[in-house]
Design a protein around this motif. Structure first.
Motif, PDB file in Angstrom:
ATOM      1  N   CYS A 178       2.711  65.070  30.376  1.00 20.24           N
ATOM      2  CA  CYS A 178       2.899  65.791  31.763  1.00 20.24           C
ATOM      3  C   CYS A 178       2.746  67.151  31.558  1.00 20.24           C
ATOM      4  O   CYS A 178       2.802  67.683  30.290  1.00 20.24           O
ATOM      5  N   HIS A 199      13.208  64.291  36.036  1.00 20.32           N
ATOM      6  CA  HIS A 199      12.191  64.803  35.471  1.00 20.32           C
ATOM      7  C   HIS A 199      11.993  66.139  34.624  1.00 20.32           C
ATOM      8  O   HIS A 199      11.618  66.522  33.541  1.00 20.32           O
ATOM      9  N   TRP A 200      12.490  67.190  35.630  1.00 20.22           N
ATOM     10  CA  TRP A 200      12.471  68.704  35.324  1.00 20.22           C
ATOM     11  C   TRP A 200      13.881  69.022  34.679  1.00 20.22           C
ATOM     12  O   TRP A 200      13.891  70.114  34.457  1.00 20.22           O
ATOM     13  N   ASP A 221      12.343  57.553  43.602  1.00 19.45           N
ATOM     14  CA  ASP A 221      11.638  58.253  43.141  1.00 19.45           C
ATOM     15  C   ASP A 221      11.699  59.771  43.222  1.00 19.45           C
ATOM     16  O   ASP A 221      11.438  60.499  42.612  1.00 19.45           O
ATOM     17  N   HIS A 279       5.178  60.923  41.730  1.00 17.37           N
ATOM     18  CA  HIS A 279       5.835  62.409  41.654  1.00 17.37           C
ATOM     19  C   HIS A 279       4.947  63.197  42.722  1.00 17.37           C
ATOM     20  O   HIS A 279       3.835  62.926  42.953  1.00 17.37           O
ATOM     21  N   GLY A 309      14.709  64.640  31.997  1.00 18.38           N
ATOM     22  CA  GLY A 309      14.210  63.164  31.883  1.00 18.38           C
ATOM     23  C   GLY A 309      15.094  62.127  31.718  1.00 18.38           C
ATOM     24  O   GLY A 309      16.263  62.399  31.519  1.00 18.38           O
ATOM     25  N   ASP A 323       4.222  66.891  39.359  1.00 16.47           N
ATOM     26  CA  ASP A 323       3.560  66.822  38.091  1.00 16.47           C
ATOM     27  C   ASP A 323       2.317  65.928  38.137  1.00 16.47           C
ATOM     28  O   ASP A 323       2.041  64.977  38.973  1.00 16.47           O
ATOM     29  N   ALA A 379      14.205  60.532  40.670  1.00 13.86           N
ATOM     30  CA  ALA A 379      13.600  60.745  39.282  1.00 13.86           C
ATOM     31  C   ALA A 379      12.751  62.056  38.997  1.00 13.86           C
ATOM     32  O   ALA A 379      12.664  62.392  37.892  1.00 13.86           O
ATOM     33  N   GLU A 380      12.166  62.358  39.917  1.00 17.70           N
ATOM     34  CA  GLU A 380      11.504  63.523  39.895  1.00 17.70           C
ATOM     35  C   GLU A 380      12.332  64.809  39.593  1.00 17.70           C
ATOM     36  O   GLU A 380      11.876  65.654  38.668  1.00 17.70           O
TER      37      GLU A 380
END
Length: 697
Positions: free
Chosen positions: A323, A38-39, A31, A295, A42, A298, A34-35
Motif C-alpha cells: 500500500c 491505517h494512516w 472500515d 478503503h 496500522g 489507499d 480502520a482507514e
C-alpha cells in the motif's frame, strides 16, 4: 506559535487513548476507523499495545471462551444497525468486559435521541453501558462507553483526511428540488445559498454537527482560537455550526493560538477535480491501481515481484498486497511526500533516486543508468532485494512505493490519461471560439459503442486508442462544469435564444442515446459504471436501466456550471485565448490563496466571515454609514483550508507552490473529506446519497 506538525500529530494522540484500552482485548473495528488507523500506524500499533486480535465489525464475528475482553471502535451513532451488530457479537461470545468507543460526540447522540436541552454527564453512554452488561448476561460485568474522535488520517505533513466523512459532498440543484418538495410552497428556497441546517434531513444534520464537533476537539486539544470563513453553501453551513458549537465559544475566549480556517465547497471547482492536467504521479497511481478493500484513499500494490512465487490466477489471494501508507519508515515517508507534492517527472526521479541509494546502502550489485526512468528499470532495481531478506524487510516501505510507481507506469490504461488531457485542452480552446452547442457536438464522435463500425475488433476496446464509458463521462463533467464559459452566440432576439436551448436539448438527447448504447455494449462494467447503474455485471444492465441512469446524470450535469453564480468576484475558472496565449484553466484554489495571502488585496466579498455572530451582524449594519473592518483570513500565522468534497494531489502541490510564492513562511494545513481521483467526481455527483449519509441512524 504552533506549527502544522503539532496538528498532524493530533490523530496519533487520539489513537493513544484507544490503545490505553486494548490490552488483552479482541478489537472489533469498522472500515472508516480502520482507514484512520491505517494512516496512524496500522494494526501493528494495536498489537504492540497488547491487543490479542483485530476483527471486522460484523455480526458474523465472535470470540471464544478464553477471550473475555472486547473493544468496539465505530464511526457511527450508537443506534440502529450499529447496536444490532454489537449485540450480535456479544451474544455469540463470552465477554466479561466490553469497551465501546464511538467517534460521534455525546452531544450529537442527545440530538439523535430528540434531547435538545444541555445535560450533565453522558446519560446516553451510561444507558448503553447498562445494555452492554445485560447482553453479557451479568450486571456485575464491566461495560464502558466513550467518545474519542479517531476521525483523521494524517496522509502527509500537509494533509489530514476524514474517512468518516468521505461521502460528504456539497449539495447540488437536484438536492434543492428534493428539499423543496417536502416544504410548503410559500416556504421553498430560491437557491442552495438560502438552505439552513434545520431544513436538511436529520441524517445530514447529524453528520454536519458531528464534523463541527470533531473540528472543535482539534482546536480544543491544541488551544486554538479560530476565525472561520466559507466559500459555498455547504461550507457556510459547516462553518456556522463550528462557530455556534456550545463548547467553542468558551474555548475561543481563552485559547492562546490564533488560526484562520477557510471552508471551500468542491462544487466551486469541479473542473480541477475531474481534469487530467494535474501532472502528478500519485494522482495517476490512485487512478489506475485497484483500491485497498474497505478503503477510500489507499490502493493495492502487487508484491509478487519481490517473491519467488509464480503468477497464477490464485497468486493475488496468496500474497497480501502492499500500500501507500508507510508510517513506520522515515525514508518511505520522505519519498511519499515528494511523490505527493511534486510534478510527475520529479516524483518518478525521486523514486529512482531512493531505490538506487537504498540498494547501494545494502551493497547490492546495482547497475546505474541515466536518462529516462522506465518501469523495467525500476523493477530491475527492486528485484535485487529478493536475494536479501534482511534488506527486503528493512526497506519494504520504499519498495512498495517503488512497485506502485512501476505498476502505474506500465498499466495498459495509463495512455488514456494523456488522451483525456489532449481532448480537455481542445475543449478549452473551443469554449473561447464557439457557443456551447458547437462544443458539445465535438463529443459525439468520441461516443463509440464497443464492437461498432469504427472498432478494429468486434467486442474489444484498445487500452490506448479508444475511450471507454468512464472517460466519456469524465469529459462530459469537465465540459458541463465550464458550460457558462462558452462564447455566447450573437443573439438579438428571444427566439434565437430559444433556438439555442432547443439545439442543446436535441444534442443532449442524442448524447443520452449514444451513451446508453455504449453502456449496454460493455462486456465488463467498470466500478464507476457499476455504481452509476446499480448493476454488478453486463447481464443485469438492460437498456432501460442504462437509459434511466444516463438521464439522471444529465439532470445533474445541467446545474454544474451555475455553482459560482452567487459569487461576485471569483466567478470564473477559465481564461480565454488572447491570440498569443492558449485558453487555460484557472484553479479556484489559486484564486482564493491570492485573495488571502497578498497583502495588497482588499477584502474579497466571496469569502464569507462566519465567526462573528451577532457582533458581526451589528458591524454589517454600521458599515452602511461608517468604515468597519472585519477579520481577514490572512491576518493569522496559521491557515487551515478545508475542502468539502475532496482535494486532488495536484491541488496540494498548487497550494504548496502558491504559499511559497505569495507569502513564504505561512503555515498552511489542508483538511479534506478525501483524496480525489478523477473518477471519484462522477460517483459523488451521480450516485452518492448526499441527503442521506450513513451515520448509523
Amino acid at each position: 506559535m504552533l506549527t502544522t506538525e503539532y496538528y498532524t500529530h493530533f490523530p496519533v494522540q487520539m489513537w493513544e487513548r484507544v490503545l490505553s484500552k486494548v490490552k488483552k482485548a479482541v478489537v472489533f473495528m469498522d472500515d472508516k476507523c480502520a482507514e484512520s488507523l491505517h494512516w496512524c500506524g496500522g494494526a501493528a500499533v494495536l498489537l504492540e499495545a497488547g491487543a490479542r486480535n483485530l476483527k471486522q465489525f460484523s455480526s458474523f464475528e465472535a470470540c471464544g471462551v478464553n477471550e473475555p475482553k472486547a473493544v468496539f471502535v465505530v464511526s457511527t451513532l450508537l443506534k440502529g444497525t450499529t447496536v444490532e451488530i454489537i449485540k450480535d457479537i456479544i451474544s455469540l461470545s463470552h465477554f466479561q468486559y466490553c469497551v465501546v468507543i464511538t467517534t460521534v460526540a455525546h452531544s450529537v447522540h442527545l440530538l439523535a435521541n430528540n434531547v435538545t436541552a444541555e445535560m450533565e454527564g453522558s446519560p446516553v453512554f451510561e444507558q448503553f453501558e447498562e445494555k452492554l452488561c445485560e447482553w453479557m448476561g451479568n450486571m456485575n460485568y464491566t461495560g464502558e462507553v466513550m467518545h474519542v474522535p479517531v476521525v483523521f488520517a494524517p496522509v502527509s505533513q500537509q494533509l489530514l483526511l476524514t474517512p468518516m466523512f468521505a461521502h460528504l459532498f456539497p449539495l447540488l440543484p437536484p438536492d434543492l428540488e428534493s428539499i423543496n418538495a417536502k416544504r410548503p410552497e410559500k416556504k421553498r428556497f430560491g437557491s442552495l445559498l438560502d438552505v439552513d441546517i434545520n431544513s436538511l434531513p436529520v441524517e445530514l444534520q447529524f453528520e454536519i454537527k458531528s464534523l463541527a464537533s470533531v473540528l472543535n476537539s482539534v482546536f480544543e486539544a491544541t488551544g486554538t482560537r479560530e476565525e472561520s470563513f466559507a466559500v459555498g453553501p455547504m461550507s457556510r453551513i459547516i462553518a456556522g455550526e463550528l462557530a455556534n458549537h456550545p463548547q467553542a465559544k468558551n474555548r475561543r475566549k481563552a485559547a492562546p493560538n490564533k488560526a484562520s480556517i477557510i471552508f471551500v465547497d468542491r462544487t466551486m471547482d469541479i473542473t480541477g477535480a475531474v481534469g487530467h492536467h494535474g501532472d502528478n504521479l500519485v494522482e495517476k497511481i490512485l487512478s489506475v491501481l485497484k483500491p485497498l478493500p474497505g478503503h477510500v484513499t489507499d490502493i493495492q500494490v502487487d508484491m509478487l515481484e519481490l517473491t519467488s512465487l509464480q503468477r497464477t490466477p490464485h497468486s493475488q489471494t496468496t500474497l497480501a498486497p502492499g500500500c501507500l501508507a508507510q508510517t513506520q519508515s522515515p525514508a518511505a515517508q520522505t519519498l511519499w511526500e515528494a511523490m505527493l507534492t511534486n510534478k510527475h517527472k520529479e516524483g518518478v526521479m525521486e523514486v529512482r533516486r531512493h531505490l538506487v541509494e537504498t540498494a547501494s546502502k545494502e551493497k547490492l550489485p546495482i547497475k546505474m543508468s541515466m536518462g529516462r526512468v522506465t518501469p523495467e528499470q525500476l523493477c530491475s532495481y527492486m528485484q535485487l532485494f529478493k536475494s536479501s531478506w534482511g534488506a527486503l524487510e528493512s526497506h519494504c516501505g520504499v519498495l512498495q512505493l517503488g512497485l506502485a510507481t512501476a505498476q502505474t507506469l506500465r498499466h495498459p490504461s495509463l495512455p488514456r490519461w494523456d488522451a483525456c488531457l489532449a481532448f480537455e485542452r481542445l475543449l478549452l480552446q473551443a469554449l473561447g471560439d464557439s457557443d456551447f452547442p458547437a462544443v458539445l457536438r465535438q463529443l459525439l464522435p468520441l461516443m463509440k459503442p464497443r464492437g461498432g463500425e469504427d472498432s478494429t475488433t468486434s467486442g474489444s476496446r484498445s487500452g490506448e486508442d479508444e475511450s471507454g464509458p468512464d472517460e466519456m463521462i469524465l469529459l462530459l463533467v469537465y465540459l458541463y462544469s465550464l458550460a457558462d464559459e462558452a462564447q455566447p452566440a450573437d443573439q438579438d432576439t428571444e427566439e434565437e435564444e430559444e433556438e439555442e436551448e432547443e439545439e442543446v436539448e436535441k444534442l443532449e438527447r442524442e448524447l443520452i442515446g449514444v451513451l446508453t448504447l455504449v453502456l449496454t455494449r460493455e462486456i465488463e462494467l467498470s466500478p464507476l459504471v457499476q455504481k452509476l447503474t446499480g448493476c454488478a455485471n453486463p447481464e443485469e444492465l438492460t437498456t432501460e436501466r442504462a437509459h434511466s441512469a444516463v438521464e439522471k446524470m444529465f439532470d445533474t450535469l445541467r446545474g454544474l456550471s451555475h455553482a459560482r453564480d452567487h459569487l461576485k468576484q471569483l466567478r470564473s475558472v477559465y481564461t480565454a485565448s488572447d491570440g498569443v496565449h492558449q485558453a487555460t484553466y484557472r484553479p479556484f484554489l489559486r484564486q482564493i490563496l491570492e485573495e488571502v495571502l497578498r497583502p495588497d488585496r482588499p477584502e474579497c466579498p466571496d469569502i464569507d466571515y462566519m465567526s462573528g455572530g451577532l457582533t458581526d451582524l451589528l458591524k454589517t449594519g454600521f458599515s452602511m454609514f461608517m468604515k468597519v473592518s472585519r477579520p481577514h483570513p490572512g491576518d493569522n500565522p496559521l491557515l487551515f483550508l478545508f475542502l468539502v468534497g475532496g482535494v486532488t494531489p495536484a491541488e496540494l502541490r498548487l497550494i504548496k507552490e502558491s504559499v511559497s510564492t505569495l507569502k513564504p513562511g505561512t503555515q498552511v494545513l489542508v483538511l479534506s473529506t478525501r483524496l480525489l481521483r478523477p473518477t471519484d467526481i462522477p460517483e459523488l455527483l451521480f450516485t452518492t446519497q448526499r441527503l442521506l449519509p450513513d451515520i448509523g441512524v
